[in-house]
Motif scaffolding. Structure first.
Motif, mmCIF file in Angstrom:
data_model
loop_
_atom_site.group_PDB
_atom_site.id
_atom_site.type_symbol
_atom_site.label_atom_id
_atom_site.label_comp_id
_atom_site.label_asym_id
_atom_site.label_seq_id
_atom_site.Cartn_x
_atom_site.Cartn_y
_atom_site.Cartn_z
ATOM 1 N N SER A 1 0.801 -1.225 0.000
ATOM 2 C CA SER A 1 0.000 0.000 0.000
ATOM 3 C C SER A 1 0.834 1.276 0.000
ATOM 4 O O SER A 1 0.331 2.339 -0.382
ATOM 5 N N PHE B 1 -4.174 -1.208 -3.092
ATOM 6 C CA PHE B 1 -5.235 -1.847 -2.315
ATOM 7 C C PHE B 1 -5.461 -3.264 -2.815
ATOM 8 O O PHE B 1 -5.131 -3.621 -3.949
ATOM 9 N N ASP C 1 -10.567 -7.245 -0.651
ATOM 10 C CA ASP C 1 -10.768 -6.782 0.722
ATOM 11 C C ASP C 1 -11.953 -5.815 0.772
ATOM 12 O O ASP C 1 -11.971 -4.804 0.061
ATOM 13 N N MET C 2 -12.920 -6.099 1.608
ATOM 14 C CA MET C 2 -14.074 -5.210 1.737
ATOM 15 C C MET C 2 -13.666 -3.823 2.242
ATOM 16 O O MET C 2 -14.418 -2.857 2.095
ATOM 17 N N TYR C 3 -12.492 -3.699 2.837
ATOM 18 C CA TYR C 3 -11.979 -2.404 3.297
ATOM 19 C C TYR C 3 -11.231 -1.638 2.201
ATOM 20 O O TYR C 3 -10.742 -0.535 2.453
ATOM 21 N N ASP D 1 -12.296 1.813 1.596
ATOM 22 C CA ASP D 1 -11.913 2.701 2.696
ATOM 23 C C ASP D 1 -10.469 3.168 2.550
ATOM 24 O O ASP D 1 -10.137 4.304 2.894
ATOM 25 N N HIS D 2 -9.609 2.286 2.024
ATOM 26 C CA HIS D 2 -8.224 2.691 1.752
ATOM 27 C C HIS D 2 -8.196 3.821 0.722
ATOM 28 O O HIS D 2 -7.481 4.810 0.890
ATOM 29 N N ARG E 1 -10.541 5.989 -0.005
ATOM 30 C CA ARG E 1 -11.049 7.197 0.642
ATOM 31 C C ARG E 1 -9.960 7.835 1.526
ATOM 32 O O ARG E 1 -9.765 9.052 1.492
ATOM 33 N N ARG E 2 -9.257 7.013 2.276
ATOM 34 C CA ARG E 2 -8.225 7.515 3.188
ATOM 35 C C ARG E 2 -7.089 8.187 2.416
ATOM 36 O O ARG E 2 -6.576 9.230 2.827
ATOM 37 N N ALA F 1 -16.494 -6.908 -2.626
ATOM 38 C CA ALA F 1 -15.446 -5.927 -2.356
ATOM 39 C C ALA F 1 -15.144 -5.100 -3.601
ATOM 40 O O ALA F 1 -14.914 -3.883 -3.522
ATOM 41 N N ARG G 1 -17.892 -2.552 -4.120
ATOM 42 C CA ARG G 1 -17.718 -1.393 -3.237
ATOM 43 C C ARG G 1 -16.701 -0.411 -3.819
ATOM 44 O O ARG G 1 -16.879 0.801 -3.758
#
Length: 346
Positions: free
Chosen positions: A91, A119, A123-125, A128-129, A131-132, A169, A172
């Motif tokens: 990442s 990313f 990964d369902m997150y 969020d990565h 966005r971050r 994922a 999303r």
């Protein structure tokens, strides 16, 4: 009067000679770093671009090749085909690209469109990565990618869960890209290596379903779905045209990056004719890219561009301009505006 006129004419001639040439091409697919996160600086890239290349979609590689002593001993692999050791998601590439971009002057920054790629798409997150990263580095990124779902030799080497076109994922990620206005550059082989004769492309149906689930996301399908071993399926141009002619898929584009793709397109006068006919009909849906990885010379950087000379000569002037520059600028100019607007409210 004669002296003044001569001086003025001399100045005009000098100014004309010194004025920058209009760039010939933009590059939608460039890796600043390689599979061990080494490469060239963005200043080095500017020198390679010169006046030939106008703008570049800039990203690293989201995968790090592990150096396993048990596998290769003292030999340090720099490419995924040089070892059986796994790849893992890396990442930090996004922060590295952002800092390289921020090292440029405001005028130099106009020539680059950095992309988020660090990313794991299973990964369902992952959303969020993304966005971050946008909130940590506002004013930098215009898209996401190149990231990979199915890729010959690579997918099977990645540690952890295998990415899939049917994984929520990924939905999303693409939903978030639509919300923000990010351009998506997605690598997905349309088929498996050495497919059974007569079998339909292994991943085509899943890919079409994915694209139709995300009509508001700008998606560039990298390499027209091809690979080093994944060759064009029979009637590949017809398959592409079925996508291009579908009104429900008007958000889908194709890049023709990579010397392996160029090899297929310019393989014969007939392959050039078929490819050019398709691109002339859908000139607003194809983009040129190099897919070069940290090249050391302009000759190496532009080898794919030169390799496509037979194609350029077969295209209409309008199609040639759109594929080399116009489509890139249209998509990324729009993305810049949308992403900056989203950042301003978040």
């Amino acid at each position: 009067m004669a002296v003044v006129l001569a001086a003025a004419l001399g100045y005009c001639c000098y100014a004309t000679a010194q004025s920058p040439a209009e760039p010939e091409v933009d590059d939608v697919h460039f890796h600043l770093t390689n599979y061990i996160q080494e490469g060239i600086s963005v200043q080095d890239l500017l020198a390679l671009m010169g006046t030939k290349v106008g703008r570049v979609a800039l990203f690293g590689i989201p995968l790090q090749q592990q150096w396993s002593y048990q596998n290769s001993g003292e030999f340090a692999p720099i490419y995924y085909l040089q070892t059986d050791a796994p790849l893992y998601y890396y990442s930090f590439t996004d922060a590295y690209i952002a800092m390289e971009y921020r090292s440029l002057s405001a005028e130099q920054q106009k020539r680059f469109d950095p992309m988020i790629t660090g990313f794991n798409p299973s990964d369902m997150y992952a959303a969020d990565h993304i966005r971050r990263v946008l909130k940590t580095f506002p004013g930098v990124f215009s898209g996401i990618g190149e990231f990979t779902i199915h890729k010959e030799f690579v997918s099977a080497k990645i540690s952890g869960e295998t990415a899939s076109l049917t994984n929520p994922a990924l939905d999303r990620i693409l939903d978030f890209a639509a919300e923000v206005g990010l351009v998506v550059l997605l690598h997905n082989d349309v088929d498996v290596p050495f497919p059974k004769e007569g079998a339909p492309p292994a991943y085509l149906a899943q890919m079409l379903a994915l694209l139709k689930r995300h009509p508001h996301t700008t998606i560039i399908w990298a390499h027209c779905g091809l690979g080093r071993i994944v060759e064009p399926v029979e009637k590949h141009a017809a398959m592409l045209e079925s996508i291009l002619s579908d009104p429900d898929l008007k958000n889908v584009y194709f890049d023709i990056s990579w010397n392996e793709v160029a090899k297929y397109i310019v393989a014969s006068p007939e392959s050039v004719r078929i490819s050019a006919a398709l691109m002339n009909r859908y000139a607003d849906r194809f983009l040129f890219g190099t897919d070069e990885v940290a090249p050391k010379s302009q000759e190496k950087y532009l080898q794919v561009y030169v390799q496509y000379d037979p194609l350029w000569n077969a295209l209409t002037p309008e199609a040639r301009n759109r594929i080399r520059k116009g489509n890139y600028e249209r998509l990324f100019d729009e993305a810049r505006l949308k992403v900056r607007a989203w950042e301003a409210t978040h």
